[in-house]
Design a protein around this motif. Structure first.
Motif, PDB file in Angstrom:
ATOM      1  N   UNK A 153      31.935  43.419  32.430  1.00  0.00           N
ATOM      2  CA  UNK A 153      33.285  44.095  32.336  1.00  0.00           C
ATOM      3  C   UNK A 153      34.125  44.157  33.414  1.00  0.00           C
ATOM      4  N   UNK A 154      34.232  43.125  34.117  1.00  0.00           N
ATOM      5  CA  UNK A 154      35.042  42.799  34.876  1.00  0.00           C
ATOM      6  C   UNK A 154      35.110  41.358  35.273  1.00  0.00           C
ATOM      7  N   UNK A 155      36.276  40.644  36.034  1.00  0.00           N
ATOM      8  CA  UNK A 155      36.160  39.320  36.366  1.00  0.00           C
ATOM      9  C   UNK A 155      35.188  38.945  37.244  1.00  0.00           C
ATOM     10  N   UNK A 156      34.452  37.712  36.813  1.00  0.00           N
ATOM     11  CA  UNK A 156      33.454  37.464  37.826  1.00  0.00           C
ATOM     12  C   UNK A 156      33.643  35.846  38.066  1.00  0.00           C
ATOM     13  N   UNK A 157      33.460  35.478  39.246  1.00  0.00           N
ATOM     14  CA  UNK A 157      33.880  34.189  39.832  1.00  0.00           C
ATOM     15  C   UNK A 157      35.106  33.566  39.113  1.00  0.00           C
ATOM     16  N   UNK A 158      35.199  32.413  38.683  1.00  0.00           N
ATOM     17  CA  UNK A 158      36.485  31.817  38.228  1.00  0.00           C
ATOM     18  C   UNK A 158      36.902  32.241  37.200  1.00  0.00           C
ATOM     19  N   UNK A 159      36.156  33.213  36.282  1.00  0.00           N
ATOM     20  CA  UNK A 159      36.584  33.456  34.790  1.00  0.00           C
ATOM     21  C   UNK A 159      37.520  34.691  35.106  1.00  0.00           C
ATOM     22  N   UNK A 160      38.689  34.592  34.567  1.00  0.00           N
ATOM     23  CA  UNK A 160      39.738  35.380  34.412  1.00  0.00           C
ATOM     24  C   UNK A 160      39.904  36.769  33.578  1.00  0.00           C
ATOM     25  N   UNK A 161      38.714  36.681  32.828  1.00  0.00           N
ATOM     26  CA  UNK A 161      38.546  37.905  31.929  1.00  0.00           C
ATOM     27  C   UNK A 161      37.052  38.244  31.713  1.00  0.00           C
ATOM     28  N   UNK A 162      36.950  39.543  31.334  1.00  0.00           N
ATOM     29  CA  UNK A 162      35.389  39.783  31.123  1.00  0.00           C
ATOM     30  C   UNK A 162      34.746  38.844  30.453  1.00  0.00           C
TER      31      UNK A 162
END
Length: 117
Positions: free
Chosen positions: A47-56
């Protein structure tokens, strides 16, 4: 593509993207259905941005030989979720920029996440 090229692919990831609680519920349902039907591993639901991913997102991991069964199924059953599908070769930047496909809308990745690689 030659066998030597495809042999570089160790796995695939399909990242289910969502932005709110309703999307999270849809991603959980899709992941549950996929897990019942296919040999894959469901990762954490972020439920947050992780690594290169711009969305959950949540990551589904599967073997290369399952691509032809899983990706078409995701395309037909994704509902309103956008899905980022990537190869796994061990080269994260390549895997997230060259070895990709989108189901639904595409989103701009945070490539600065790879600057320390």
């Amino acid at each position: 593509m030659s066998d030597s090229m495809t042999s570089r692919i160790s796995y695939y990831h399909a990242h289910l993207y969502y932005t709110d609680e309703q999307g999270l519920a849809a991603a959980r349902e899709l992941a549950d259905q996929a897990e019942r039907q296919f040999p894959l591993r469901v990762g954490r639901f972020h439920e947050k941005q992780v690594g290169p991913h711009p969305l959950w997102s949540c990551q589904l991991s599967f073997a290369p030989e399952e691509f032809g069964r899983i990706v078409p199924w995701l395309a037909l059953n994704r509902g309103s979720l956008d899905i980022f599908v990537q190869v796994g070769t061990g080269d994260d930047r390549f895997d997230h920029t060259q070895g990709v496909m989108w189901l639904g809308n595409s989103h701009t990745l945070n490539l600065a996440a790879f600057d320390n690689d």
